[in-house]
Design an enzyme around this catalytic site. Structure first.
Site, PDB file in Angstrom:
ATOM      1  N   PRO A 116     -55.209  35.513   9.881  1.00  0.00           N
ATOM      2  CA  PRO A 116     -55.135  35.136  11.294  1.00  0.00           C
ATOM      3  C   PRO A 116     -55.072  36.405  12.150  1.00  0.00           C
ATOM      4  CG  PRO A 116     -53.409  34.070   9.970  1.00  0.00           C
ATOM      5  CD  PRO A 116     -53.989  35.140   9.139  1.00  0.00           C
ATOM      6  N   GLY A 118     -54.799  37.964  16.184  1.00  0.00           N
ATOM      7  CA  GLY A 118     -54.543  37.742  17.614  1.00  0.00           C
ATOM      8  C   GLY A 118     -55.239  38.808  18.432  1.00  0.00           C
ATOM      9  N   GLY A 119     -54.519  39.874  18.771  1.00  0.00           N
ATOM     10  CA  GLY A 119     -55.124  40.943  19.558  1.00  0.00           C
ATOM     11  C   GLY A 119     -55.439  42.175  18.723  1.00  0.00           C
ATOM     12  N   GLY A 120     -55.138  42.132  17.449  1.00  0.00           N
ATOM     13  CA  GLY A 120     -55.416  43.292  16.593  1.00  0.00           C
ATOM     14  C   GLY A 120     -54.568  44.502  16.946  1.00  0.00           C
ATOM     15  N   THR A 121     -53.377  44.260  17.506  1.00  0.00           N
ATOM     16  CA  THR A 121     -52.558  45.384  17.980  1.00  0.00           C
ATOM     17  C   THR A 121     -51.445  45.758  17.020  1.00  0.00           C
ATOM     18  OG1 THR A 121     -51.085  43.885  19.159  1.00  0.00           O
ATOM     19  CG2 THR A 121     -52.980  44.746  20.382  1.00  0.00           C
ATOM     20  N   SER A 122     -51.415  45.129  15.863  1.00  0.00           N
ATOM     21  CA  SER A 122     -50.333  45.420  14.910  1.00  0.00           C
ATOM     22  C   SER A 122     -50.215  46.916  14.650  1.00  0.00           C
ATOM     23  CB  SER A 122     -50.603  44.707  13.585  1.00  0.00           C
ATOM     24  OG  SER A 122     -49.763  45.240  12.580  1.00  0.00           O
ATOM     25  N   ARG A 387     -51.548  58.148  22.597  1.00  0.00           N
ATOM     26  CA  ARG A 387     -52.015  58.605  21.280  1.00  0.00           C
ATOM     27  C   ARG A 387     -53.406  59.228  21.389  1.00  0.00           C
ATOM     28  NH1 ARG A 387     -51.573  54.558  16.361  1.00  0.00           N
ATOM     29  NH2 ARG A 387     -49.451  55.363  16.169  1.00  0.00           N
ATOM     30  N   TYR A 448     -35.677  53.287  19.380  1.00  0.00           N
ATOM     31  CA  TYR A 448     -37.128  53.467  19.392  1.00  0.00           C
ATOM     32  C   TYR A 448     -37.417  54.956  19.377  1.00  0.00           C
ATOM     33  CZ  TYR A 448     -41.956  52.189  20.608  1.00  0.00           C
ATOM     34  OH  TYR A 448     -43.311  51.973  20.599  1.00  0.00           O
TER      35      TYR A 448
END
Lengths: 531, 531
Positions: A116, A118-122, A387, A448
Site C-alpha cells: 500500500p 500513500g505519498g511515498g514519504t516514508s 536535504r 528530534y
C-alpha cells in the site's frame, strides 16, 4: 513536477547562505559532492514486469520507478546514485473499496505481494519492495482523495485514504474546518499513511496525534473488511482502531478514513522565546505541558540547534543584532530557542499567552514576539527540502527521533547525540548534531535529532557511514528507554529494533495479528515485522 | 463492613425524603417490597469446593459467597433472593506477580478456570462464574494495592492492580499527586478493573479516560508476561496497551499498572447552571466541548432528571424558592441542570470560568454559583447507594449508558428512553426514566439513563421485567449507532450485543487474540466474548 530522486517539488528549493556554508565547513569540513545519476539511465534499467496484465495495473517503467523508493537516507542515496535495487512490478491506482478488494483477489490469484502506498514519504523504508521473492504490486491510493462526507455537528469527516495534506485541508477549509494535522511531510504525505504509521503533526498539542484524530473507517483485508464505526469513546472491549493505527500495511489497505475535525480557529499566533540555558528550557516546557497550558505547539531547540538555525537563516547583520539584545537580556552563549503557538478564540489565546509568558519568564525566558514565530510558520514544511540544498553543497543530512519520559529526556538526548557525534571518529570524520524537543506530553517528550556529515568517496561508502550512525543511534534509543519511533513509524529500517520495546510476547502478538488478517503474508512483508 | 448483598458500606445509606416517595408513587405507583434472604441461609447453600487444596487458595463458603456476584441488577436480585447460582470454588489473594504466575500454572495443572477480580463492582456481569463446567478459581487482586514507584518528573506512578480508588488517591495525595480517575464506583473499584474494563471517571474532561491514564505495566498470560514499557507516545506499531484495555480478564491478569498522574491542582470548583430547555443545554455543552474550554467535568441532566433530582434532594421549601428564582430568570418548566467543574491554577480556572459563563449565558443559562456544585461534590459517589434506598422503599433502579456522535445524541437518548418507558406497558407497569449527558467529547457524548420500576410479585418475574427492559434498551443502542458501553464494559450482560459494533471480522479478531493469549480458554470465559 515532483522530484523523481528527492524531496518535493522541483520548483521549490531552500537557500544555503554563505554564512551557513562557512559554518558547516568549520564544523565538519568542506562539502564533497557525489555525482547524480540521470533519470534516463535509471529508466533504462527498470526490468520487465513479472505481473500479468490487468485493467487496474500499470507496468510502465516510469510509474514503477516513481513508486520504488521512499525518502529515508538509504532511499535518497539509492536514488541519487541511480541504484534503485528492486522496482515494483506494477502500480495500481484503485478508485474505490471494490477495486481495492479486486486487487486483493488478484494478488491471491496471481501469487503476488501488495505494497500500500500513500505519498511515498516514508523515512523508514515502509514502501520498498522486498529484496527478493514474488512479484510486487504497489497500490497507490492517490486517486482516492476526496472528502466524502462531513458531519458538521459531530465534526467527523470521511475521506478517501489517499488524500494528502493540502487535499485534506483545502476540502475542509472550504467549509470552515481543519484537521489540524501537520507533519513536516504534510505537502506530500496522506491521511491513510498517517494512520498506518501513527503520525504526529506539529500542532498535536492542540489537535492530538493521528491516534486521537482517527475515528473509524474501513480496512480491506484478506480476511474481509474491518469496518470500524465512529464513537466519541467506548468501553466495549479492545479498540479496533488501535490495530489499524501503526499496522503499516501489514494487516490491510484502508479504503476510507473517518477523522475528527475542528472548526477553523478565530486566531492563531506563533511566538519565540529564548531561554538562557538548556536546563531552564527543559524545565520550562515540562512545566508548560504538565500545567496543561493550552498551547497548540511547543518546540525547544537545544543550544547547538539554536545556533545552527540562526546561522543557516542568513541575514548575519540582523542575527547579530538579535544576539546582542538577547545577551543583554540574559540569554547569551548556550541560549535555547523555544517556539510556541496558540490557536483558538481571541479570548482563549490571550489567556493562554498570559499564562505561558508568566511561566516562561520565571525560567528567564526572553520574549521576542511573533516575528520569528511568523518565520517558523512560513517555512514549517520547508525542512525536508534542506536535504537537497545540503546535498548540492556536499553534505548529507538525516534526522531521527524518539520519545521518552521526562526523567530520561536529557539523558537520552545526550546519549543519542554522542552516539552520532562520535559515530565516524574511526575514519576521522566529524558529525554535526543538534536536537529539538517538540510534541510534549505530561509524561515526556519527543526528541528530534538532526545530523549532518560528509559523503565518503563513493555512494557505497556513504551508505555505510549512514548505516553505522543510524545503528548506533537506534541501539542507543532502545537500550535507553526510548521508543524506536515517535512519529516516523517502524518500516524496514526500524524493524530490527522493535523487539526491545514490544517484548517477546508483544512481537508474537503482532505476528499473530498479521497472520490473522493476511495468512499468506502478501501485504508489505518486511515492514514493521522482519521476515 | 461491606454489604454482602448490595452496594457499599453497611454504615452508609441515602435518605429518601417523603417528597421523593410521593413523587415516585405518582410516577409509577406505590412501592412494593420483596423479602430479602438472610446471609446464614445463603451460606448454608454454598456447595463443597471442587478445587484441590493449594496454599494460595481459600475455599471457605464466606470468601466464595463474597466473590460470586457483581453489582448488575441481575446480581442484585440474585443476592437479595439468596439464589446466587454458581459460586467460585475458591478465592486466591496473590501478593506478587510470581504468585499470579503460580496460579496460572495451577489452573493449567488442575484444569480449572480463573476469574480475575478487582473490586467486584461490575454492573455488566464481568466476574460471575459461568453457569456450568470446570471448577472456578476467583483471583482477587485486593492484596496487591500498593504504590510501588513514583517518577515525580514524568508523573508516572506504578501500582499493584488491586488498589481501589481511595487507596490510589490516598497514597498519591500523601505526596502531592492525584490520578484524577473518579468513576461512581470509585470507593470500591480498582485500578486493574478500570484498565480491564475501559473505565471513565467523572473528571475525564481534565484527566482523560483510563485509556489516557494507563501508561504501561505487566499482564500475566498463559503465553508468558506481556511487559509494556512507558512512553509518552510512540509510532512503533500497534499500541499493545490497547489490547489490555478492555480485555476484561480474557487475555491475562494484570500484575502491575503504571499510570499518568497529575500534581494536585491549586483550586477546584463545581458550579451549577440551569438552561431553559434541553435543546439549549445540548447545544451549550456541545459548544463547550468543541471550543475546548478547559473544564474538568461537565454534566447535563435532561428535564426529567432535573425534576427528579430536585425532588429527591428533599428540602421542598428551599427547592421551591430556587425554582421561583429560576423561572423568573427564564428557566421554568423543562429546565435542565448543568454541572461543570474547573480544576487547575487559580488563573486558569478564572479564565475557564469566564469563557464558560459567557458561552452558557448565550444559551440562556442561569448561573447559580457553587452551592449546588458543592452538593454534587459531596455526594458524587453516593448514587450507587440509591439502589438500596429505593429497594427498601419498594422500587428497583438500574442505569445504562452508551455514547454516540453529537448528530445522534438527541435521537438516541429519546429512543432509549422510549424503549424503557414503554417496556412494561404490556403488563400495565410504568417506568420512570431520566437521562444525563456527561463525558463530553468534541465528537459526541455519553448518554447515561436511569430507570426505576416496581418489582413484580416474585424475584423471577422481577428479573424477567429487567431482562425485557435491558434487552429493549440494548437493542435500541446498538441498532442506532450507539456503543454498547461507554464506561461499564461488556461483561456477560452486553456480550450478546457486541458483534453489531465490532463486526464479523472484529469479533473474529478478538477471538483470535483470546486464543493467542489463552489457548485453553481458562480466563474468564463468557465475559466480553460469548462462548
Amino acid at each position: 513536477m515532483r522530484r523523481w530522486n528527492g524531496w518535493g517539488e522541483e520548483s521549490t528549493s531552500m537557500e544555503l547562505p554563505g554564512s551557513g556554508r562557512a559554518f558547516l565547513a568549520e564544523q565538519i569540513g568542506p562539502g564533497l559532492a557525489l555525482p547524480d545519476a540521470s533519470l534516463d539511465s535509471v529508466l533504462a534499467r527498470v526490468p520487465a514486469s513479472r505481473l500479468a496484465e490487468h485493467p487496474l495495473v500499470l507496468r510502465e517503467p516510469m510509474d514503477r520507478l516513481l513508486h520504488a523508493r521512499g525518502q529515508s537516507l538509504a532511499d535518497w542515496l539509492a536514488m541519487r546514485e541511480g541504484e534503485f535495487g528492486r522496482f515494483p512490478d506494477g502500480v495500481a491506482y484503485p478508485q474505490s473499496a471494490e477495486q481495492i478488494r479486486e486487487l486483493l483477489r488478484h494478488a491471491q490469484a496471481t501469487d503476488c505481494l501488495l505494497i500500500p502506498y500513500g505519498g511515498g514519504t516514508s523515512v523508514a523504508g515502509h514502501i520498498n519492495p522486498p529484496a527478493a521473492g514474488k512479484p510486487v504490486l504497489t497500490v497507490s491510493l492517490a486517486h482516492m482523495n476526496r472528502l466524502l462526507e462531513l458531519d458538521e455537528e459531530s465534526l467527523v469527516a470521511t475521506f478517501g485514504p489517499g488524500a494528502n495534506g493540502p487535499q485534506v485541508e483545502s476540502q475542509l477549509r472550504a467549509r470552515g474546518y481543519t484537521l489540524g494535522h501537520f507533519p513536516q511531510s504534510w505537502e506530500l504525505s496522506t491521511l491513510g499513511g498517517w494512520v498506518a504509521s501513527r503520525s504526529s503533526g506539529q500542532q498535536s498539542l492542540r489537535y492530538g496525534r493521528i491516534e486521537q484524530l482517527f475515528a473509524g473507517g474501513t480496512l480491506e483485508t484478506f480476511a474481509g473488511p474491518l469496518d470500524i464505526p465512529t464513537f466519541p469513546a467506548s468501553s466495549a472491549g479492545p479498540d479496533l482502531r488501535e490495530l489499524v493505527l501503526g499496522s503499516e500495511g501489514r494487516f490491510g489497505i484502508l479504503s476510507s478514513v473517518k477523522v475528527r475535525v475542528s472548526r477553523l480557529a478565530e486566531q492563531e499566533r506563533f511566538y519565540v522565546v529564548f531561554l538562557p540555558s538548556w536546563e531552564q528550557g527543559l524545565a520550562a516546557i515540562r512545566d508548560l505541558a504538565q500545567a496543561r497550558v493550552q498551547l497548540s505547539m511547543l518546540r525547544l531547540s537545544n543550544a547547538v540547534e539554536t545556533r545552527t538555525q540562526l546561522t543557516l537563516a542568513g541575514h548575519p547583520g540582523q542575527i547579530a543584532w538579535l544576539e546582542r539584545y538577547l545577551k543583554w537580556r540574559g540569554a547569551g552563549e548556550g541560549k535555547c530557542m523555544l517556539t510556541f503557538g496558540v490557536t483558538g478564540s481571541r479570548a482563549q489565546n490571550a489567556a493562554s499567552l498570559k499564562l505561558a509568558r508568566r511561566l516562561l519568564k520565571a525560567f528567564g525566558g526572553v520574549f521576542t514576539g511573533t516575528l520569528l514565530g511568523r518565520k517558523w510558520e512560513a517555512s514549517r514544511f520547508r525542512s525536508p527540502y534542506l536535504r537537497e540544498t545540503l546535498w548540492q553543497a556536499g553534505y548529507v543530512v538525516d534526522t531521527l527521533e524518539t520519545a521518552t519520559d521526562w526523567s530520561n529526556v536529557d539523558n537520552l538526548m545526550r546519549r543519542i547525540e554522542a552516539s552520532l557525534r562520535d559515530g565516524l571518529a574511526a575514519e576521522g570524520e566529524r558529525v554535526h548534531v543538534f536536537t529539538h524537543l517538540s510534541h510534549v506530553y505530561g509524561e515526556g517528550s519527543s526528541i528530534y535529532t538532526t545530523y549532518v556529515f560528509r559523503p565518503a568517496a563513493s555512494y557505497a561508502a556513504t551508505l555505510e557511514r549512514w548505516r553505522r550512525l543510524k545503528d548506533a543511534a537506534s541501539r542507543t534509543i532502545v537500550d535507553n528507554r526510548g521508543t524506536i519511533s515517535h512519529q516516523h513509524g517502524v518500516g524496514r529500517d526500524h524493524a530490527p529494533y522493535l523487539a526491545v520495546e514490544k517484548g517477546e510476547l508483544g512481537m508474537a502478538t503482532l505476528r499473530a495479528l498479521a497472520s490473522h488478517f493476511d495468512p499468506a503474508g502478501r501485504l508489505n512483508p518486511g515492514s514493521l515485522l522482519q521476515d
